[in-house]
Enzyme design. Sequence first.
Site, PDB file in Angstrom:
ATOM      1  N   HIS A  58      33.651  23.150  45.984  1.00 48.80           N
ATOM      2  CA  HIS A  58      33.171  23.230  44.607  1.00 48.80           C
ATOM      3  C   HIS A  58      33.836  22.149  43.763  1.00 48.80           C
ATOM      4  O   HIS A  58      34.799  21.506  44.205  1.00 48.80           O
ATOM      5  CB  HIS A  58      33.449  24.614  44.002  1.00 48.80           C
ATOM      6  CG  HIS A  58      34.881  25.046  44.080  1.00 48.80           C
ATOM      7  ND1 HIS A  58      35.854  24.537  43.270  1.00 48.80           N
ATOM      8  CD2 HIS A  58      35.509  25.923  44.888  1.00 48.80           C
ATOM      9  CE1 HIS A  58      37.008  25.085  43.564  1.00 48.80           C
ATOM     10  NE2 HIS A  58      36.833  25.931  44.560  1.00 48.80           N
TER      11      HIS A  58
HETATM   12  P1  TYD Z   1      36.922  30.761  45.888  1.00 46.27           P
HETATM   13  O1  TYD Z   1      36.611  29.949  44.685  1.00 46.27           O
HETATM   14  O2  TYD Z   1      35.830  30.924  46.901  1.00 46.27           O
HETATM   15  O3  TYD Z   1      38.239  30.212  46.605  1.00 46.27           O
HETATM   16  P2  TYD Z   1      38.542  28.737  47.144  1.00 46.27           P
HETATM   17  O4  TYD Z   1      38.311  27.787  46.037  1.00 46.27           O
HETATM   18  O5  TYD Z   1      39.972  28.744  47.493  1.00 46.27           O
HETATM   19  O6  TYD Z   1      37.679  28.525  48.335  1.00 46.27           O
HETATM   20  O7  TYD Z   1      37.405  32.202  45.406  1.00 46.27           O
HETATM   21  C1  TYD Z   1      37.365  33.333  46.233  1.00 46.27           C
HETATM   22  C2  TYD Z   1      37.173  34.557  45.362  1.00 46.27           C
HETATM   23  O8  TYD Z   1      38.324  34.785  44.572  1.00 46.27           O
HETATM   24  C3  TYD Z   1      35.996  34.427  44.409  1.00 46.27           C
HETATM   25  O9  TYD Z   1      35.331  35.671  44.378  1.00 46.27           O
HETATM   26  C4  TYD Z   1      36.628  34.166  43.071  1.00 46.27           C
HETATM   27  C5  TYD Z   1      37.964  34.865  43.195  1.00 46.27           C
HETATM   28  N1  TYD Z   1      39.051  34.260  42.398  1.00 46.27           N
HETATM   29  C6  TYD Z   1      39.617  34.978  41.371  1.00 46.27           C
HETATM   30  O10 TYD Z   1      39.212  36.125  41.077  1.00 46.27           O
HETATM   31  N2  TYD Z   1      40.637  34.426  40.661  1.00 46.27           N
HETATM   32  C7  TYD Z   1      41.118  33.190  40.948  1.00 46.27           C
HETATM   33  O11 TYD Z   1      42.075  32.717  40.282  1.00 46.27           O
HETATM   34  C8  TYD Z   1      40.514  32.436  42.009  1.00 46.27           C
HETATM   35  C9  TYD Z   1      40.992  31.055  42.347  1.00 46.27           C
HETATM   36  C10 TYD Z   1      39.476  33.002  42.716  1.00 46.27           C
END
Ligand code: TYD
Length: 144
Positions: A58
Amino acid sequence: MFKVKNLSIERCKLIYFPKINDSRGNLSFIEEQNQIPFQIKRVYYLYDVPSGATRGGHAHKALEQIIIALSGSFDVILDDGRNKQAYFLNRPHYGLYIPPGVWRELENFSSNSIALSLVSAPYEESDYIRDYETFKKMIQNDPK
Ligand code: TYD
């Protein structure tokens, strides 16, 4: 409105933290006002990442971030829609600064790795661009 003008992987950089070494091992520290180019509003960390898993995938509209390999190692692949650059993070005394408008993928996690993130805002899903084609369109509309 999301504007990506002047935002590119050229603004991404490694930031080195102090490292104090003595016979008992190493100590590093991070002072927001000295080492971090933004106010830290949130800290989160990835751990127990299974072999072969990819994280990230992302870009952000406004969020600034520093990623640190607190333990183990992994690759961070950056893409601003024009250029790509890979960083291998494997030591806890430096971090990778990523400004907004940069697509990132984290991969090749070693076992027991910990990816610590210092970020400039509370979690806000509306700040995420999770679709690469949408990201590319936003970049193409950039008047730069
Ligand atoms: P995601 O964005 O997929 O993680 P990464 O960027 O590491 O691949 O996030 C995974 C899940 O966690 C998603 O449902 C959003 C949630 N999340 C939070 O609730 N708080 C946070 O600070 C972060 C980074 C993610």
